[in-house]
Design an enzyme around this catalytic site. Structure first.
Site, short mmCIF file in Angstrom:
data_model
loop_
_atom_site.label_atom_id
_atom_site.label_comp_id
_atom_site.label_asym_id
_atom_site.label_seq_id
_atom_site.Cartn_x
_atom_site.Cartn_y
_atom_site.Cartn_z
N HIS A 1 -37.52 -29.19 -41.50
CA HIS A 1 -38.64 -28.71 -41.63
C HIS A 1 -39.55 -28.76 -42.88
CE1 HIS A 1 -42.13 -25.94 -41.62
NE2 HIS A 1 -42.36 -26.36 -40.03
N LEU B 1 -33.28 -26.41 -34.08
CA LEU B 1 -32.50 -25.77 -33.02
C LEU B 1 -33.13 -26.51 -31.54
CD1 LEU B 1 -30.33 -24.12 -32.23
CD2 LEU B 1 -31.92 -22.25 -32.33
N GLY C 1 -40.13 -28.61 -29.83
CA GLY C 1 -41.48 -27.93 -29.98
C GLY C 1 -42.30 -29.14 -30.38
#
Length: 131
Positions: A10, A71, A74
């Site tokens: 990210h 994880l 999304g």
């Protein structure tokens, strides 16, 4: 064909988060199983995804496996990263142009509900249970 792996994190203002993704890419690279392995980031850290892809192409890679170091699935893993890769929302495979060359991009799933993750969680609890 020469393949490589781009591990995508990210990105964070916290240096240790960046370092974790880089360390995982290095460990994956040390296995010697997948060709060149490098880290890249969606935001806040360098290299960004396009630069990571360019670096791979500069080193002769023509099939890039992109694995998100996330994880769960999304909006970042299903829309943002595929768009940065040039695949488009929700797409996981395709041919894209990088530095004037056409390369194959294959986008992997995030970690998700993998039983190996439960083992890690259990180890963390056991560590705190020790006197």
């Amino acid at each position: 064909m020469t393949s490589g792996v781009l591990v995508v994190g990210h990105g964070s203002k916290l240096e240790h988060n960046r370092d974790l993704v880089v360390a995982l890419a290095r460990q994956l690279n040390a296995r010697g199983e997948f060709g060149l392995v490098e880290a890249a980031f969606m935001q806040l850290n360098a290299p960004d995804i396009p630069t990571g892809m360019e670096r791979m192409v500069d080193r002769g890679v023509d099939v890039i496996y992109v694995v998100p170091c996330f994880l769960a699935a999304g909006v970042h893993t299903t829309e943002d990263i595929p768009e940065e890769l040039g695949l488009g929302k929700g797409r996981t495979r395709g041919r894209v142009r990088v530095k004037g060359r056409t390369v194959e991009v294959r986008y992997c799933l995030p970690m998700g509900e993998d039983p190996r993750l439960v083992d890690i969680l259990a180890d963390r609890v056991r560590a705190e249970m020790r006197p």
